[in-house]
Design an enzyme around this catalytic site. Structure first.
Site, PDB file in Angstrom:
ATOM      1  N   ASN A 213       5.315  14.241   4.394  1.00 18.64           N
ATOM      2  CA  ASN A 213       5.799  12.929   3.958  1.00 18.64           C
ATOM      3  C   ASN A 213       6.911  12.521   4.907  1.00 18.64           C
ATOM      4  O   ASN A 213       7.888  13.258   5.069  1.00 18.64           O
ATOM      5  CB  ASN A 213       6.365  12.988   2.524  1.00 18.64           C
ATOM      6  CG  ASN A 213       5.290  13.267   1.492  1.00 18.64           C
ATOM      7  OD1 ASN A 213       4.109  13.386   1.812  1.00 18.64           O
ATOM      8  ND2 ASN A 213       5.694  13.368   0.239  1.00 18.64           N
TER       9      ASN A 213
ATOM     10  N   HIS B  55       4.443  16.089  -9.209  1.00 19.64           N
ATOM     11  CA  HIS B  55       5.285  15.093  -8.533  1.00 19.64           C
ATOM     12  C   HIS B  55       6.485  14.817  -9.448  1.00 19.64           C
ATOM     13  O   HIS B  55       6.632  13.725  -9.988  1.00 19.64           O
ATOM     14  CB  HIS B  55       4.475  13.830  -8.217  1.00 19.64           C
ATOM     15  CG  HIS B  55       5.056  12.970  -7.124  1.00 19.64           C
ATOM     16  ND1 HIS B  55       4.342  12.580  -6.008  1.00 19.64           N
ATOM     17  CD2 HIS B  55       6.277  12.410  -6.973  1.00 19.64           C
ATOM     18  CE1 HIS B  55       5.098  11.817  -5.232  1.00 19.64           C
ATOM     19  NE2 HIS B  55       6.283  11.689  -5.808  1.00 19.64           N
TER      20      HIS B  55
ATOM     21  N   GLU C  73       2.489  10.832   2.806  1.00 21.50           N
ATOM     22  CA  GLU C  73       3.259   9.627   2.453  1.00 21.50           C
ATOM     23  C   GLU C  73       3.897   9.048   3.697  1.00 21.50           C
ATOM     24  O   GLU C  73       4.446   9.777   4.514  1.00 21.50           O
ATOM     25  CB  GLU C  73       4.397   9.928   1.468  1.00 21.50           C
ATOM     26  CG  GLU C  73       3.989  10.112   0.037  1.00 21.50           C
ATOM     27  CD  GLU C  73       5.180  10.380  -0.889  1.00 21.50           C
ATOM     28  OE1 GLU C  73       6.296   9.892  -0.608  1.00 21.50           O
ATOM     29  OE2 GLU C  73       4.980  11.093  -1.880  1.00 21.50           O
TER      30      GLU C  73
ATOM     31  N   TYR D 183       9.472   9.278   6.335  1.00 19.38           N
ATOM     32  CA  TYR D 183       9.996   7.918   6.241  1.00 19.38           C
ATOM     33  C   TYR D 183      10.954   7.576   7.380  1.00 19.38           C
ATOM     34  O   TYR D 183      10.932   6.461   7.896  1.00 19.38           O
ATOM     35  CB  TYR D 183      10.699   7.706   4.883  1.00 19.38           C
ATOM     36  CG  TYR D 183       9.698   7.699   3.751  1.00 19.38           C
ATOM     37  CD1 TYR D 183       9.074   6.519   3.360  1.00 19.38           C
ATOM     38  CD2 TYR D 183       9.326   8.881   3.108  1.00 19.38           C
ATOM     39  CE1 TYR D 183       8.120   6.508   2.350  1.00 19.38           C
ATOM     40  CE2 TYR D 183       8.375   8.883   2.103  1.00 19.38           C
ATOM     41  CZ  TYR D 183       7.774   7.697   1.723  1.00 19.38           C
ATOM     42  OH  TYR D 183       6.820   7.687   0.739  1.00 19.38           O
TER      43      TYR D 183
ATOM     44  N   GLU E 278       7.220  17.318  -2.286  1.00 17.07           N
ATOM     45  CA  GLU E 278       8.622  17.318  -1.857  1.00 17.07           C
ATOM     46  C   GLU E 278       9.522  18.222  -2.705  1.00 17.07           C
ATOM     47  O   GLU E 278      10.422  17.744  -3.410  1.00 17.07           O
ATOM     48  CB  GLU E 278       9.172  15.884  -1.846  1.00 17.07           C
ATOM     49  CG  GLU E 278       8.386  14.951  -0.931  1.00 17.07           C
ATOM     50  CD  GLU E 278       9.069  13.600  -0.711  1.00 17.07           C
ATOM     51  OE1 GLU E 278      10.118  13.353  -1.315  1.00 17.07           O
ATOM     52  OE2 GLU E 278       8.538  12.819   0.088  1.00 17.07           O
TER      53      GLU E 278
ATOM     54  N   ARG F   2      -4.464   9.376  -3.133  1.00 16.80           N
ATOM     55  CA  ARG F   2      -3.633  10.495  -3.586  1.00 16.80           C
ATOM     56  C   ARG F   2      -2.858  10.066  -4.829  1.00 16.80           C
ATOM     57  O   ARG F   2      -2.082   9.112  -4.766  1.00 16.80           O
ATOM     58  CB  ARG F   2      -2.667  10.912  -2.474  1.00 16.80           C
ATOM     59  CG  ARG F   2      -1.670  11.960  -2.913  1.00 16.80           C
ATOM     60  CD  ARG F   2      -0.712  12.389  -1.782  1.00 16.80           C
ATOM     61  NE  ARG F   2       0.251  13.324  -2.329  1.00 16.80           N
ATOM     62  CZ  ARG F   2       1.571  13.186  -2.277  1.00 16.80           C
ATOM     63  NH1 ARG F   2       2.116  12.152  -1.656  1.00 16.80           N
ATOM     64  NH2 ARG F   2       2.365  14.067  -2.826  1.00 16.80           N
TER      65      ARG F   2
HETATM   66  C1  FCB Z   1       9.235  10.026  -1.606  1.00 11.77           C
HETATM   67  C2  FCB Z   1       8.601  10.290  -2.957  1.00 11.77           C
HETATM   68  C3  FCB Z   1       7.800   9.135  -3.491  1.00 11.77           C
HETATM   69  C4  FCB Z   1       8.493   7.812  -3.218  1.00 11.77           C
HETATM   70  C5  FCB Z   1       8.884   7.700  -1.779  1.00 11.77           C
HETATM   71  C6  FCB Z   1       9.534   6.390  -1.422  1.00 11.77           C
HETATM   72  O1  FCB Z   1      10.308  10.885  -1.418  1.00 11.77           O
HETATM   73  O2  FCB Z   1       7.753  11.400  -2.865  1.00 11.77           O
HETATM   74  O3  FCB Z   1       7.561   9.340  -4.849  1.00 11.77           O
HETATM   75  O4  FCB Z   1       9.574   7.669  -4.067  1.00 11.77           O
HETATM   76  O5  FCB Z   1       9.757   8.743  -1.442  1.00 11.77           O
END
Ligand code: FCB
Length: 477
Positions: free
Chosen positions: A307, A132, A383, A309, A177, A88
């Site tokens: 995405n 992006h 992500e 985290y 995002e 990607r």
């Molecule tokens: C996300 C972004 C990506 C990167 C990660 C850590 O929010 O989409 O570009 O910065 O965080």
């Protein structure tokens, strides 16, 4: 060095990924390409922002980044060595259409044609993100995303990209995002263009939604019918700190302006009443949303990209605030939560990455299952990954067991979601390479491949070798 234990709740399910599962990695143009002024490219809002003193840690910019623009063949070879089946990347708007208007610059498109051909020659499926975060500066000068016109400009640019690459890119993502674009960019000022205007941020949110819908239309017209169209959302896995009415109310408000501001118009063709009420003092939604906009925004998608985290734990203001309100992505001077700016944020636990983001893979399985149940679409994890303080050993190797543990635990969460019925089609590790981490500059390393920023030498970390083994086996052991 601390190692992250693999949570037992994420390791119980059968580790069975479908045979056609996409094993990928992700990057974004401004974070890796460099060549900021080559072949007709003009500044984006991120060039301007990163060159503004005080906006990015250490004054870092993406001028050179990891020089992927010149080294993409080497980078594709690295991907092939790891056995990635999909990659990607994002297309830089200011490379393809530098002023944000008018015809495409062929030299800009040629770079992506060459990249895509190289991927295909190595058996790697390209997945293109159209936006992006690198809005051409000229369009920001004309008002940026708070201005309706930007949505139409985005659709035109999307058509140019799709006409050039549609014959060889099977999967397309409109926006990455949009929450970050709207709220870190226009409300918190933590990201480009660095504005702190909550009302403008809400207008930006609607125009990003509209731009997405118009872009889906442009993609459907330009692409072969088998192409798949998606969007990548950083939906917040929101949890109330405690089972108290006021914390549950805080979670509702963050869910409204963090998540449902995207998913309701995109998948249900409406903005939710509670969001409209929470933000009514900031924006007149009746004027902002024109007749026909919601039908445009809710054009059907083939896949939904998530995405993920870390989870987001919130409470009422009275129940404490342990975190800055910038959501970890940089030091904004204002809140990124219009209409919910008094909500308090907490760490889900004390085990955190170098970004200070708590490690909790259950947020990933919960989110995938919730999306599956609510929208029923095939899903992609577009992500997921982690920054840690990597060190290069005297023999040149980079041993990063924390990153391996993080990815293992989160792949476990994906497997759990699949086992519970979610149709998850792929996983894109963030990131292939260490790169320009936005407002944090080069200080935060997310790559499974280490980059020496002085020499541009790439060294796969031990996490890359481990990921290659997972791909080879088609799953976790
Ligand atoms: C996300 C972004 C990506 C990167 C990660 C850590 O929010 O989409 O570009 O910065 O965080």
């Amino acid at each position: 060095m601390t190692t992250i234990p693999i949570p037992s709740h994420a390791s119980s399910a059968a580790r069975v990924f479908p045979p056609e599962f996409s094993w990928g990695a992700a990057t974004a143009a401004y974070q890796i390409e460099g060549a900021a002024a080559e072949d007709g490219r003009t500044p984006s809002i991120w060039d301007t922002f990163s060159h503004t003193p005080g906006k990015v840690v250490n004054g870092d910019t993406g001028d050179i980044a990891v020089d992927h623009y010149h080294r993409f063949r080497e980078d594709v070879r690295l991907m092939a060595d790891l056995g990635l089946t999909a990659y990607r990347f994002s297309i830089a708007w200011p490379r393809v259409q530098p002023t944000g208007r008018g015809p495409a610059v062929e030299r800009g498109l040629d770079f992506y044609r060459a990249l895509v051909d190289e991927l295909l020659a190595h058996g790697i499926t390209p997945v293109a993100t159209v936006y992006h975060w690198d809005l051409p500066q000229e369009l920001e000068g004309a008002g940026g995303w708070p201005t309706r016109e930007t949505a139409y400009r985005f659709a035109d640019y999307t058509a140019l990209a799709a006409e050039a690459l549609g014959d060889r890119v099977p999967t397309w993502i409109t926006l990455n995002e949009p929450w970050c674009s709207a709220f870190l960019g226009y409300a918190a000022g933590a990201h480009a263009p660095g504005r702190t205007d909550a009302a403008a941020a809400l207008r930006a949110a609607h125009h990003l939604n509209l731009g997405h819908g118009l872009a889906v239309g442009a993609l459907r017209s330009a692409l072969p019918s088998a192409a798949q169209v998606s969007v990548s959302l950083n939906l917040h896995a929101v949890r109330p700190l405690a089972d108290r009415p006021e914390d549950i109310e805080a979670a509702r408000r963050i869910d409204a302006v963090g998540n449902r501001i995207w998913t309701s118009p995109m998948f249900k063709g409406r903005y939710d009443e509670d969001l409209l009420k929470d933000t009514a003092h900031l924006v007149d939604w009746d004027t902002l949303v024109h007749d026909g906009d919601l039908a445009e925004i809710s054009r059907p998608l083939d896949l939904l990209g998530l995405n993920y985290y870390a989870p987001t734990v919130v409470s009422s203001p009275a129940n404490g605030d342990r975190l800055p309100r910038d959501d970890g992505h940089g030091n904004g001077s204002a809140s990124p939560w219009p209409g919910a700016d008094d909500v308090a944020f907490h760490l889900a636990n004390d085990e955190v990455t170098a970004m200070g983001w708590p490690i909790d893979p259950t947020g990933l399985s919960d989110s995938l299952l919730a999306l599956h149940r609510e929208f029923g679409l095939p899903l992609l994890v577009t992500e997921n990954g982690a920054a840690f303080e990597d060190t290069v050993a005297p023999d040149g190797t980079v041993h990063d067991p924390e990153r391996t543990a993080y990815v293992r635990a989160h792949l476990g969460a994906v497997a759990d979601a699949i086992a519970a019925g979610a149709d998850v089609r792929g996983y894109f590790l963030w990131s292939l390479l260490d790169n320009f981490e936005w407002a944090c500059g080069y200080g935060k390393r997310f790559g499974i491949v280490h980059v020496d920023y002085e020499t541009q030498v790439r060294t796969p970390k031990t996490s890359a070798r481990w990921y290659a083994e997972v791909i080879r086996r088609g799953g976790l052991d």
